[in-house]
Every structure is written in structure tokens, then in C-alpha cells.
Design a protein around this motif. Structure first.
Motif, mmCIF file in Angstrom:
data_model
loop_
_atom_site.group_PDB
_atom_site.id
_atom_site.type_symbol
_atom_site.label_atom_id
_atom_site.label_comp_id
_atom_site.label_asym_id
_atom_site.label_seq_id
_atom_site.Cartn_x
_atom_site.Cartn_y
_atom_site.Cartn_z
ATOM 1 N N GLY A 100 0.890 -1.120 -0.019
ATOM 2 C CA GLY A 100 0.179 -0.038 -0.002
ATOM 3 C C GLY A 100 0.814 1.346 0.174
ATOM 4 O O GLY A 100 0.276 2.378 -0.054
ATOM 5 N N GLN A 101 1.971 1.045 -0.090
ATOM 6 C CA GLN A 101 3.089 2.331 0.362
ATOM 7 C C GLN A 101 3.888 2.676 -1.169
ATOM 8 O O GLN A 101 4.341 3.672 -1.141
ATOM 9 N N PHE A 102 3.573 1.850 -2.052
ATOM 10 C CA PHE A 102 4.129 2.075 -3.297
ATOM 11 C C PHE A 102 3.680 1.789 -4.480
ATOM 12 O O PHE A 102 2.389 1.214 -4.430
ATOM 13 N N SER A 103 3.385 2.001 -5.532
ATOM 14 C CA SER A 103 3.224 1.779 -6.691
ATOM 15 C C SER A 103 4.282 0.848 -7.834
ATOM 16 O O SER A 103 5.217 1.081 -7.567
ATOM 17 N N ILE A 104 3.570 -0.282 -8.420
ATOM 18 C CA ILE A 104 4.383 -0.911 -9.526
ATOM 19 C C ILE A 104 3.867 -0.603 -10.788
ATOM 20 O O ILE A 104 2.694 -0.634 -11.246
ATOM 21 N N ILE A 105 5.012 -0.357 -11.796
ATOM 22 C CA ILE A 105 4.674 -0.156 -13.152
ATOM 23 C C ILE A 105 5.033 -1.572 -13.563
ATOM 24 O O ILE A 105 6.042 -2.053 -13.669
ATOM 25 N N LEU A 164 11.565 10.799 -3.793
ATOM 26 C CA LEU A 164 11.067 10.030 -4.384
ATOM 27 C C LEU A 164 11.835 8.707 -4.633
ATOM 28 O O LEU A 164 13.248 8.831 -4.928
ATOM 29 N N VAL A 165 11.146 7.434 -4.416
ATOM 30 C CA VAL A 165 12.259 6.375 -4.405
ATOM 31 C C VAL A 165 11.930 5.344 -5.634
ATOM 32 O O VAL A 165 10.725 5.275 -5.930
ATOM 33 N N VAL A 166 12.820 5.091 -6.563
ATOM 34 C CA VAL A 166 12.397 4.247 -7.799
ATOM 35 C C VAL A 166 13.516 3.313 -7.794
ATOM 36 O O VAL A 166 14.603 3.241 -7.427
ATOM 37 N N ALA A 167 13.148 1.834 -7.884
ATOM 38 C CA ALA A 167 13.829 0.660 -8.007
ATOM 39 C C ALA A 167 13.206 0.028 -9.241
ATOM 40 O O ALA A 167 12.295 -0.235 -9.417
ATOM 41 N N THR A 168 14.322 -0.203 -10.169
ATOM 42 C CA THR A 168 13.979 -1.029 -11.609
ATOM 43 C C THR A 168 15.374 -1.214 -12.050
ATOM 44 O O THR A 168 16.549 -0.773 -11.489
ATOM 45 N N GLY A 169 15.417 -2.111 -12.962
ATOM 46 C CA GLY A 169 16.305 -2.679 -13.818
ATOM 47 C C GLY A 169 16.480 -1.740 -14.961
ATOM 48 O O GLY A 169 15.731 -1.019 -15.452
ATOM 49 N N GLU A 170 17.359 -2.094 -15.822
ATOM 50 C CA GLU A 170 17.475 -1.481 -17.228
ATOM 51 C C GLU A 170 16.771 -2.272 -18.277
ATOM 52 O O GLU A 170 16.542 -1.681 -19.507
ATOM 53 N N LEU A 196 9.401 -0.309 -9.379
ATOM 54 C CA LEU A 196 8.551 -0.033 -8.207
ATOM 55 C C LEU A 196 9.006 1.603 -7.836
ATOM 56 O O LEU A 196 10.102 2.055 -8.053
ATOM 57 N N ILE A 197 7.891 2.398 -7.495
ATOM 58 C CA ILE A 197 7.919 3.816 -7.020
ATOM 59 C C ILE A 197 7.348 4.023 -5.914
ATOM 60 O O ILE A 197 6.151 3.601 -5.692
ATOM 61 N N ALA A 198 8.078 4.857 -5.170
ATOM 62 C CA ALA A 198 7.352 4.968 -3.703
ATOM 63 C C ALA A 198 7.921 6.667 -3.465
ATOM 64 O O ALA A 198 8.673 7.042 -3.832
ATOM 65 N N GLY A 257 -0.156 1.602 -3.264
ATOM 66 C CA GLY A 257 -1.170 0.434 -3.632
ATOM 67 C C GLY A 257 -1.666 0.340 -5.014
ATOM 68 O O GLY A 257 -2.703 -0.373 -5.381
ATOM 69 N N GLN A 258 -1.244 0.900 -6.067
ATOM 70 C CA GLN A 258 -1.752 0.820 -7.286
ATOM 71 C C GLN A 258 -0.650 0.247 -8.523
ATOM 72 O O GLN A 258 0.459 0.196 -8.024
ATOM 73 N N VAL A 259 -1.257 -0.436 -9.216
ATOM 74 C CA VAL A 259 -0.377 -1.045 -10.496
ATOM 75 C C VAL A 259 -0.820 -0.279 -11.593
ATOM 76 O O VAL A 259 -2.077 -0.041 -12.116
ATOM 77 N N VAL A 260 0.535 0.346 -12.211
ATOM 78 C CA VAL A 260 0.192 0.842 -13.415
ATOM 79 C C VAL A 260 0.524 -0.193 -14.655
ATOM 80 O O VAL A 260 1.682 -0.575 -14.804
ATOM 81 N N GLY A 261 -0.240 -0.264 -15.597
ATOM 82 C CA GLY A 261 0.190 -1.029 -16.891
ATOM 83 C C GLY A 261 -0.067 -2.403 -16.384
ATOM 84 O O GLY A 261 -0.166 -2.830 -15.257
ATOM 85 N N ALA A 262 0.123 -3.412 -17.401
ATOM 86 C CA ALA A 262 0.235 -4.606 -17.288
ATOM 87 C C ALA A 262 0.744 -5.327 -18.345
ATOM 88 O O ALA A 262 1.021 -4.654 -19.646
ATOM 89 N N SER A 263 1.492 -6.427 -18.152
ATOM 90 C CA SER A 263 2.071 -7.266 -19.340
ATOM 91 C C SER A 263 0.985 -8.552 -19.622
ATOM 92 O O SER A 263 0.109 -8.693 -18.834
ATOM 93 N N ASP A 264 1.450 -9.128 -20.743
ATOM 94 C CA ASP A 264 0.545 -10.154 -21.192
ATOM 95 C C ASP A 264 0.675 -11.546 -20.182
ATOM 96 O O ASP A 264 1.421 -11.236 -19.320
#
Length: 392
Positions: free
Chosen positions: A99-104, A293-299, A322-324, A331-338
Motif C-alpha cells: 500500500g506504500q508504493f506503486s508498481i509499473i 521519490l524512491v525508484v527501483a528498476t532494472g535496465e 517500483l515507485i514510492a 497501492g496501485q499497479v500501472v500498466g500490465a504485461s501479457d
């Protein structure tokens, strides 16, 4: 260099958005508005956690429990505090904090599937063009807003990314902005052979234990220390090279790339889960999370199908971030993969949009101009911020 845009042609709203123009020629009310804007923006920070190596979306933030075994892999999906949102079993502590972060879940780029292109896009918003390497967002912010007190405005931990396989720019330098705006580095002893416990100066043993006293924990604790001291931008390279060490680059075979997806569960995932969960708690307890703003991602991501060695290969067509913090929604999910985790099927988010989101949080208007020669200027970035993450 500053923008050459004519001050008289810029509206009061544009002064508030661009924030890079001098006071010359402004009315008293416009000067007051610009000063207030700069004071507000001066409190904003960013911690970008680069999961260097290209972390698998399927073993982290976008598991596919209903997919065939050759797609879903050997790890389990676990429920989170947000109904209907699942994470990999690697991340039980983050699952409690969903609930503290969003996921793209629909990040992508369409450049060559090498580490360097993703690093450039995420950290500069562009690919190098000819002889032009574009500056890292941290260097741009350093030039724009300058330091707070004695804190360096831009730091890369523990050092700049080294060899990732191709000898080209990796997106973490000031380039044509000049040496004055290069990042500082900690240059700590965090090589692959130095994973023993190292104390972090000025921190209690209790907080060090909460973060974890090895690489990931120490780096994220240092990032919090820097933000607390006044640093505006911190880039954390969880790995600064990919040779002869276990990393997110889980091909399953070959020198230096022998990691398998099991290693996400057994070593990498638990260390990351512990360190990032503690960072979010720590920033919140110190009143820093809303401004940071805290962002965690790979390339990039990994192939949807396991290879013959129990690993996954490079896949820039879809991955997760992940963005917090920074007043972004949780608590949100942005976008979706197949269903295979192979391509976006809803709200594709180009890697450069993440850079634009960072700029927006730090108070820089993507429409403002960036001079790279005496007679040529370019827009700061061509992409727009991810609107689902923008609150103001």
C-alpha cells in the motif's frame, strides 16, 4: 548555460514551471512567485535504485502464477496487503508494504537489448546520438538547483557503473554540462570479494541490522544518510559491474553470468526486500518520504521463457519498476504485461517516461531547454511524466 528563451515571452505559470530563468526583467510578484517555487522544489529528493543486470519481472514484481512452468519459473507468487496484487516470494516484507508504493508492470524500450541502452534511457531519457552523450538527470538537477549547504547535490553509490559488456556510455555522468556537475561517489570497499560486514558511520547497530549489513543494506542506508544530509539525487548501483559475481543478470551460464532464478529467492531477493523495506520505513519515520521519490528498476527485463540453463536472457520488451514516496499514490499497479510477461498489453510506459517523472518530482519542466553547445539547445526530455504517478 541557462535557457536563451526571451523572458518577456514567458508567462508567470512558465516561470513556476521552468524555474531556470534569472530574475532580470521580472515584476515584483513574479520574483516572489519564482522564489517561492524554488524554495518548495529545494526540498525534493530522489533515490534511484538501479537493479543493474536487468532484473527479471517474473521473479520480482510481475509473477505469473497461472502460466505454464517454463514461463512462470520455479518461484511462487505471494499475496500482498493490496487485494489482487501479487509479488514474488522473494519479497515478503515488501508485500506487507504494498500500500506504500506503486508498481509499473509495462516498462519497455525498443533499442538494442544490451545493458547500456537501458541505463542511458532511464538516467538521461535519451539514447546517445553520434558523438553526443546526454547528461544524467542528477547532473542536470545539480546544475539547476545547486547544493544544499555542504551536501553534494548528486551522488552515485558506491561508484559509477563499470563494464557491462559493451564499451559505451552508461548514462551516469554530466557529459557536456561540464565537470562541475559530475556526481560524487563514495568509493566504498564493496567489491564482490568484500561482502563481509562493514559498519556505517554514525548509525546504531540496530538500524544497520534492519537494513542488512552487507552490500544492499549498506548502500541504501548510505542513500538515506545522504538525503538526510541534503543531497538531492542519489543513484544506487546495486552492482557496479557484472563480472565474476552473482547479480540480477541471471543467464544461468557463462563466466560471471551463472546466476539462476533460484538465486533471486535464496540470496538477492531477501537482501533487497530487507533493505528496501527498511529504507521506506526509515524515510517515513524521519519525515523524508513525502519529499523523496524512491525508484527501483532494472535496465530491462528477462525472457518470458526459461532457457536450458535455468536462467533468463535479456528482454527489453517489458519489465517492472517500483515507485514510492514523493507523494506518489500507493497501492496501485500501472500498466500490465501479457499472460507470459512478454509484452505490455495495457498502458505501455517507455523507459524515458520514468526519467520525465523524476524530473517532474524534482521541479524541472520537461519543456525547458538544455544547452549543449553555444548555439544549440534541446528540450530537457521528449517524454512526458507518468501521469498515474503525478499528484500535482
Amino acid at each position: 548555460m541557462r535557457s536563451k528563451q526571451n523572458h518577456s515571452e514567458v508567462s508567470r505559470r512558465d516561470f513556476l514551471r521552468v524555474g531556470s530563468l534569472s530574475f532580470a526583467g521580472l515584476s515584483m510578484s513574479e520574483r516572489a512567485a519564482l522564489s517561492a517555487s524554488k524554495r518548495d522544489r529545494s526540498q525534493k529528493n530522489c533515490i534511484l535504485i538501479m537493479m543493474t543486470g536487468g532484473v527479471s519481472q517474473l521473479e520480482t514484481f510481475d509473477p505469473k502464477p497461472e502460466a505454464p512452468s517454463e514461463i512462470r519459473g520455479p518461484l511462487k507468487a505471494i499475496s500482498t496487503s493490496v487485494p489482487g496484487v501479487f509479488l514474488s516470494e522473494c519479497f515478503p516484507q515488501l508485500a506487507q508494504r504494498a500500500g506504500q508504493f506503486s508498481i509499473i508492470r509495462s516498462m519497455y524500450h525498443d533499442a538494442a537489448p544490451i545493458h547500456e541502452t537501458g541505463h542511458q534511457l532511464i538516467q538521461t531519457g535519451r539514447l546517445s546520438r553520434g558523438a553526443i552523450n546526454y547528461p544524467c538527470f542528477g547532473s542536470v538537477v545539480s546544475r539547476q538547483w545547486g547544493p544544499r549547504g555542504d551536501a553534494p547535490p548528486f551522488v552515485v553509490l558506491p561508484r559509477l557503473v563499470g563494464s557491462l559488456g559493451v564499451n559505451t556510455y552508461r548514462g551516469q555522468q554530466a557529459t557536456f554540462l561540464g565537470e562541475e556537475f559530475e556526481p560524487a561517489t563514495s568509493m566504498g570497499d564493496l567489491s564482490a570479494t568484500s561482502e563481509h560486514e562493514i559498519e556505517v558511520a554514525g548509525e546504531s547497530m540496530a538500524i544497520q541490522q534492519q537494513y542488512g549489513k552487507q552490500r544492499f543494506g549498506r548502500l541504501l542506508l548510505q542513500a538515506r544518510q545522504l538525503v538526510e544530509r541534503g543531497t538531492r539525487c542519489v543513484i544506487v548501483n546495486l552492482f557496479d559491474n557484472l563480472h565474476q559475481q552473482l547479480s540480477w543478470d541471471c543467464h544461468g551460464t557463462g563466466a560471471g553470468t551463472s546466476g539462476k532464478v533460484y538465486d533471486y529467492r535464496d540470496s538477492l531477493g531477501p537482501a533487497f526486500d530487507k533493505a528496501l523495506s527498511t529504507l521506506l520505513d526509515d524515510l517515513s519515520s524521519k519525515g523524508l518520504l513525502d519529499d523523496t521519490l524512491v525508484v527501483a528498476t532494472g535496465e530491462f527485463g528477462r525472457t518470458p521463457q526459461l532457457n536450458a540453463y535455468g536462467g533468463r536472457d535479456h528482454w527489453p520488451h517489458v519489465w517492472s519498476a517500483l515507485i514510492a514516496g514523493g507523494s506518489t499514490p500507493g497501492g496501485q499497479v500501472v500498466g500490465a504485461s501479457d499472460a507470459r510477461g512478454s509484452a505490455p498489453v495495457d498502458r505501455p510506459v517507455h523507459a524515458s517516461e520514468l526519467t520525465a517523472t523524476i524530473y517532474h518530482h524534482l521541479g524541472l519542466n520537461p519543456e525547458s531547454l538544455l544547452a549543449h553547445t553555444d548555439d544549440q539547445e534541446i528540450k530537457l526530455i521528449e517524454a512526458a511524466p507518468v501521469q498515474e504517478l503525478v499528484t500535482a
